[in-house]
Design an enzyme around this catalytic site. Structure first.
Site, short mmCIF file in Angstrom:
data_model
loop_
_atom_site.label_atom_id
_atom_site.label_comp_id
_atom_site.label_asym_id
_atom_site.label_seq_id
_atom_site.Cartn_x
_atom_site.Cartn_y
_atom_site.Cartn_z
CB SER A 120 -1.58 -0.73 -0.34
OG SER A 120 -1.28 -0.88 1.03
CE LYS A 157 2.40 -2.01 0.73
NZ LYS A 157 1.71 -1.10 1.68
#
Length: 203
Positions: A120, A157
């Site tokens: 990701s 993230k």
């Protein structure tokens, strides 16, 4: 010769030219000249470059000297394979390796390292890479953070804060942005474990 050594050190330490010339207060054109072999650094600059990379001046100017960083006492921190809800970082036993940070860095706070899993955060963070994390419970918009969502493993993230909540943004555009309202931040909860301050890519 010097240009080849500098190019090698940049690659070995996963650094961009800008990282070095900014730290040494050199112009981009001047440092680029050293890297391309179009100009030679003077004695003072040569010493600065050697100190930055923690090598000797002899290594930079003499092909008979092999790469051998100067010994500098480091602080070992654990590399964790995963971080789970309900378990304090310092109590996690899933230690897969250790990384060293400098004493100067260690004085800035408490650190741990986490192995990157998944895709990701490609292309900047790849599976198997290790990130160095400064423990803290809050981060700013634009920071890369380690975030614990509900009872899942911690995720890496990019953070974007808004008045209504927080967005966890993957760098890989094929993955979806995760948004949580202020209410969800409290009820799930969404917990910031730390800020990513360094990437150590593994090849």
């Amino acid at each position: 010769m010097i240009s080849e050594k500098i190019s090698y050190l940049l690659k070995k330490n996963n650094l961009a030219q800008k990282d070095v010339y900014t730290a040494l207060n050199l112009s981009s054109q001047r440092f680029s000249g050293y890297v391309l072999g179009k100009r030679e650094p003077d004695a003072e600059t040569l010493k600065k470059i050697a100190d930055y990379f923690k090598v000797s001046v002899d290594y930079l100017i003499d092909n008979n000297f092999e790469y051998k960083p100067k010994n500098k006492k480091g602080i070992k921190i654990p590399v964790l394979g995963k971080v789970q809800a309900g378990v304090p970082v310092e109590a996690i036993e899933d230690i897969i390796d250790y990384e060293e940070i400098t004493e100067e860095m260690a004085r800035q706070g408490d650190f741990f390292a986490l192995q990157v899993r998944g895709e990701s955060m490609e292309p900047k963070f790849s599976e198997g890479d290790v990130v160095i994390v400064l423990k803290q419970t809050t981060v700013e918009t634009g920071d890369i953070a380690i975030v614990l969502v509900n009872s899942n493993d911690a995720t890496i993230k990019k953070i974007k804060r808004t008045e209504s909540g927080i967005a966890l943004i993957p760098l890989n555009p094929t993955f979806d942005v995760m948004f949580y309202t202020n209410e969800e931040i409290e009820t799930l909860p969404i917990t910031i474990l730390g800020k990513v301050v360094e990437l150590r890519a593994k090849f």
